[in-house]
Each structure stands twice: as C-alpha cells, then as structure tokens.
Design a protein around this motif. Sequence first.
Motif, short mmCIF file in Angstrom:
data_model
loop_
_atom_site.label_atom_id
_atom_site.label_comp_id
_atom_site.label_asym_id
_atom_site.label_seq_id
_atom_site.Cartn_x
_atom_site.Cartn_y
_atom_site.Cartn_z
N GLU A 1 -5.72 -13.58 5.51
CA GLU A 1 -7.19 -13.83 4.79
C GLU A 1 -7.76 -15.02 4.92
O GLU A 1 -6.81 -15.98 4.59
CB GLU A 1 -6.94 -13.16 3.57
N ARG B 1 0.87 -1.27 0.16
CA ARG B 1 -0.04 0.16 -0.05
C ARG B 1 0.94 1.34 0.11
O ARG B 1 1.79 1.31 0.72
CB ARG B 1 -0.74 0.02 1.31
N ASN C 1 -10.80 -7.16 9.95
CA ASN C 1 -11.93 -6.73 9.16
C ASN C 1 -12.73 -8.06 8.47
O ASN C 1 -11.98 -8.91 8.38
CB ASN C 1 -11.67 -5.81 8.23
N SER C 2 -14.01 -7.84 8.23
CA SER C 2 -14.63 -9.11 7.85
C SER C 2 -16.02 -8.79 7.09
O SER C 2 -16.23 -7.40 7.00
CB SER C 2 -14.96 -10.04 8.89
N ILE D 1 2.50 -7.10 19.04
CA ILE D 1 1.90 -7.15 20.45
C ILE D 1 2.57 -8.50 21.00
O ILE D 1 2.90 -8.10 22.31
CB ILE D 1 0.50 -7.24 20.34
N GLY E 1 -15.83 -13.60 4.54
CA GLY E 1 -14.36 -13.20 4.16
C GLY E 1 -14.02 -12.61 5.26
O GLY E 1 -14.64 -11.62 5.93
N PHE E 2 -12.49 -12.55 5.88
CA PHE E 2 -12.13 -11.69 7.05
C PHE E 2 -10.47 -11.57 6.86
O PHE E 2 -10.07 -12.36 6.15
CB PHE E 2 -12.38 -12.47 8.02
N GLY E 3 -10.05 -10.63 7.39
CA GLY E 3 -8.59 -10.05 7.17
C GLY E 3 -8.03 -9.70 8.44
O GLY E 3 -8.82 -8.86 9.15
N LEU E 4 -6.81 -9.86 8.54
CA LEU E 4 -6.12 -9.22 9.50
C LEU E 4 -4.66 -8.88 9.24
O LEU E 4 -4.32 -9.64 8.22
CB LEU E 4 -6.19 -9.70 11.05
N SER E 5 -3.62 -8.49 9.63
CA SER E 5 -2.65 -8.46 9.65
C SER E 5 -1.54 -9.37 10.18
O SER E 5 -2.14 -9.94 11.45
CB SER E 5 -1.98 -6.85 9.85
N ARG F 1 0.72 -7.05 13.04
CA ARG F 1 0.25 -6.39 14.33
C ARG F 1 0.15 -7.12 15.39
O ARG F 1 0.66 -7.21 16.57
CB ARG F 1 -1.23 -5.77 14.28
N PRO F 2 -0.10 -8.56 15.19
CA PRO F 2 0.02 -9.56 16.31
C PRO F 2 1.24 -9.84 16.53
O PRO F 2 1.68 -10.11 18.04
CB PRO F 2 -0.75 -10.78 15.86
N GLU G 1 -8.20 -3.13 17.69
CA GLU G 1 -8.92 -3.60 16.65
C GLU G 1 -8.15 -4.57 16.02
O GLU G 1 -6.85 -4.49 15.70
CB GLU G 1 -8.80 -2.35 15.44
N ILE G 2 -8.60 -5.83 15.61
CA ILE G 2 -7.95 -7.06 15.52
C ILE G 2 -8.24 -7.31 13.91
O ILE G 2 -7.62 -8.30 13.29
CB ILE G 2 -8.06 -8.14 16.30
N MET H 1 -6.41 -17.79 19.27
CA MET H 1 -5.26 -16.86 19.54
C MET H 1 -5.39 -16.43 20.96
O MET H 1 -4.79 -15.34 21.20
CB MET H 1 -5.49 -15.56 18.43
N HIS I 1 -7.84 -7.13 24.68
CA HIS I 1 -6.54 -7.85 25.10
C HIS I 1 -6.11 -7.70 26.41
O HIS I 1 -5.70 -6.75 26.98
CB HIS I 1 -5.49 -7.16 24.06
#
Length: 504
Positions: free
Chosen positions: A383, A367, A443-444, A476, A465-469, A472-473, A440-441, A407, A432
């Motif tokens: 994803e 991006r 999007n979906s 953390i 559908g759902f996704g995260l990075s 970030r985890p 914010e963990i 998780m 958490h």
Amino acid sequence: MEKLQQFILSTLDKDESISDTRRLALVADADIPPPSSAEGQQAIQGALSSLSSREMVTFETHEDVSYALKPEGEQIAREGSHEARVWAALPAKGKGTPLSAKEIIQVVGAESAKIGQGKAIKAKWIEKDGAGFVKATDKIQDTTQLDLQEIQSSGTVAAGEKVLSELKKRNLIVLRKSLWYTVHKGPQFSTSVQKPETDLTVDMLTSGAWKTSNFKKYNFEAEGAPTSSGALHPLLKVREEFRNIFLEMGFAEMPTSQYVESSFWNFDALFVPQQHPARESQDTFFISDPAAALPPPKAYYQSVATVHEKGGYGSLGYRAPWSTEESHKLVLRTHTTACSAQLLRKLATQPGGFKPAKLFSIDRVFRNEATDNTHLAEFHQVEGVIADHELTLPDLIGFLHTFFSKMGLKNLRFKPAYNPYTEPSMEIFAFHPALNKWVEIGNSGMFRPEMLEPMGFPKDVRVHGFGLSLERPTMIRYGISNIRTLVGHKVNVDWVENSAAVRF
Ligand code: FB9
C-alpha cells in the motif's frame, strides 16, 4: 580404485594397449566389480578418467546396445508363446472335442488364454468349431519363442528392428546399453600409480621436493563445493523490489508489525459503516480475548462517531446509530490501510502542523474468505499513500503510471470502483505482455473527507491511496498457478533456494 588403476597400468605395460575393457582379466573382488558388469565398467571408467587426467593413459568410450528378456519373455522362451500354448492345447479339427474358451483357460491359464487365443486366431493357427476351438493347422512355428531364445543367447535378433520393436511393445524385452573402453598408454605413462600431489606444502617448498613432485592438474572446470546459504523466499525478493521502487520514489515505510487492530482503526476511522458486510465474521477474523480494544483519543473518536452518525464536512454520514461496543472489537487487520489511518492522523496532528508525505507499507493482512488457488486467508498487502495540498485524481493516475512502469507495466487502464474510504476509487488494470492479457493489478482512490477531516487535515489537503498484493505479482513473476506452492507446508525448499532474483 588404486588397485584397479595399478591393474590397468600393468596390463598396458604388458600388452601395450587394452582393446576391450570388458575382457580385462580382472579378478573381481570385494571392491572391484566384475568387468563384464555395468558396475565393473563404471569402476573402470572412474579409474581411466583419473589416469587420463594425469595423461598416464588415453581411452575411447564405446557403447553397445543389446536386449534382455523381461520375466514374461523368459517364461515364453522357456515354455513357448501364449498363442503356441493355446494351439498345443487344442485337438486337431475333427479329432476330438473342441475346447471352449473356459476350458482353454483351465489348460493354459487365464493370462495365456487371454493373450494367446486372439493371437492364435489371427495367426490362423486355431479356429472356431461349433462352441469350441480346434487347431486350424497341424504344424506351427513359434517365432516369438525362437526370437526370444535368440535374444537370450545373443542379446539381439537377426530378424532386426521390426521384431525387436514388436517384442518391446509386447513388453517382453528391455534395451540394455553397455559402455566399454579401449585404452592406450598416455604421454605420462608409468607403471606406478603415484598419487599426485594435490597441495603445495611448506615442506615441499623448503625441501625443494616440489621440483620433482607430480602435481594433480588443476581442473578449472570443476564445480566449486556448493556453499549452502540462506535464501530469500521469492515473496521477500518481490517485496525487496517493491521497497526499492517506493524508496526511490521518496516514500517512507510505515511500521506495520501489529497484526491485531481495533475495529475503530480498521473500519470506523476509514469511514466504513458499522453495518458494512465486510465487518461480519464471514469476512473478518474477530479476537475474543482480549474482547475489547483500548479507547482511541477521545476527541478524535467522538468526531469519527459523529461523521458516521450525522455526517459533516459536506457529508450526510450514515445516519445509523453508532455502536461503541462495535468500534472496540479487536480484529486481525483486513488491510494495512488500518496502519495508514493511524500514520495519517499523526501526520495531521504532528507538532508544527501537516507536511506533505509519502508513506508505504508491505505486510500481512487477514481475510476470513474461502481459499482457492489464488486466495488464502492471509496475503501481503502493498500500500502507498500520498498526502499533499490540492492533489487531484489525474495526479493519482499519473503517479500510478510512473509506479507501475517501474514494474515493467506500461500499459494501464483504470475502472471506476467503490471503497468505503475513497471517493473516487479506481481498479487498476495492466496489459501484461508475457501473459498477453489485461490483469487487474490493484485498487486506488482519493481518501474521503469524512475520513481525513476528523483527523484534522486542512481542508485543501488530499490523500491518494492505492494497494495491491505481493502474492499475485510473485505468482506471475515465477509462473506459479497455485498459491499453496508459494506459501505453506507444500513449499519446495529447493525451489525457494534456486529461485531466480527478481528484476521487474
Ligand atoms: O495484486 C493484485 N493484482 C496484481 C498485482 C500485480 C501484478 O503484477 C504482475 C507482475 C505483473 C499482478 C496482479 N490485485 C490486488 C488484483 C487482484 O489480484 C485481486 O483479485 C485481488 N486483490 C487482493 C484483495 O483481494 C480481496 C489484490 C489484493 C488487493 C486489492 C486491493 C488493495 C490491496 C490488495 C487495495 C487498496 C487500496 C485502495 C485504496 C486506498 C488504499 C488501499
């Protein structure tokens, strides 16, 4: 080393014991530092621990604390304290022209004047007289100089801790710790340093020499030789964890090795309007060469263009002119949802028709965004897509609870959100426990019919559908605040090698 050991053994043989290793009559030479020096005692400590490991000697360690003068301390011990030198430079009251501050500097120097003038006034050694300074007393005792001289000769001062801490605070002295030892004969004492055998060899066995040899004791505490091995980057450790969660939940992994996508698959197939700001270069990396992608399957391409322009499947569409040129632009994929679209189309058009499926991907996306401590121009998207008949939003919410509970995130909240390719869409938040806050963990959402039906999915098939990075985890999990320490040239390789395993 052996020479030192031999010297200690013969001294013990002669004197029965060694009361203070600093007074060992050791003739220092190239490889034996003088026993009065710290290095000397260090060498002795090494020799003693080797001898004691063979019980040839026993020894006690003693520590002496003493003080040494720092360069300024030495100067004062030599020339007197700054305040004493200022006093000495001044005339007695009424017996001469008082010296101005500037004149005092000329006499004793800026350093001494700066420190000494204030201290001499405070000690009532000097006083103002008109514009200048004069002696306030004709006799002083320069205790600072005396104390420093005492420390110089004896390593300490009779006046005790208060004076020492004052001198330390004035950065005039430094603490010295010196170790020394008393040594006695050990149960295995002998005057010769036989180098103990470290290996049991065939010759010893055949010759029987092993019976009389003196073997070095096994040191079961000894650290093994560090084996340097490869190490997984923490990001890849977390990726493994995600993979295991997906695989145990029956997902299959999507191929995502192609970073360059056409705008058709990255945007159009996902019903992202051609005028959408995300398709601007300030959000997306466009490829200049080759300038255009190969055309996607004609019929499918046409049905996507149509649903954008005129709608269909109950949708109004975007009622905006369709640009073929726009859809053929090549980009660095902005999300792995571009891969999901291609796999979903295969799912819809596979021979024998649609079969329910669960697919996941974890790979890089790009991006063209401003970077900061938590965002770089590329990150790894995690994803998952689930395609089946009559799937509902509660199914998705239920699934996400199961997924994130693996998780360790049990407490979730969902906030309505917007994506061009899913309706309804939800941002996912989790409480958490360690951070003690909502995070914010991901999007979906439910992929839109405008995306699914042109692919050929039966009307009753719904796709979650759902996704995260991944970053970030990982940040953390490893307590990292700046993403630049996670990836890039600032990464500390030791940290990577010693980073703990991940157990969500
Ligand atoms: O990862 C994110 N947050 C996160 C995830 C896990 C986590 O675990 C901790 C151990 C407990 C902690 C935090 N986010 C997604 C949320 C935010 O960080 C967000 O600010 C940044 N997001 C990225 C995109 O930024 C522009 C993270 C990235 C993201 C966002 C959305 C998707 C994927 C990645 C998606 C999607 C999607 C939606 C519908 C259908 C298909 C895909």
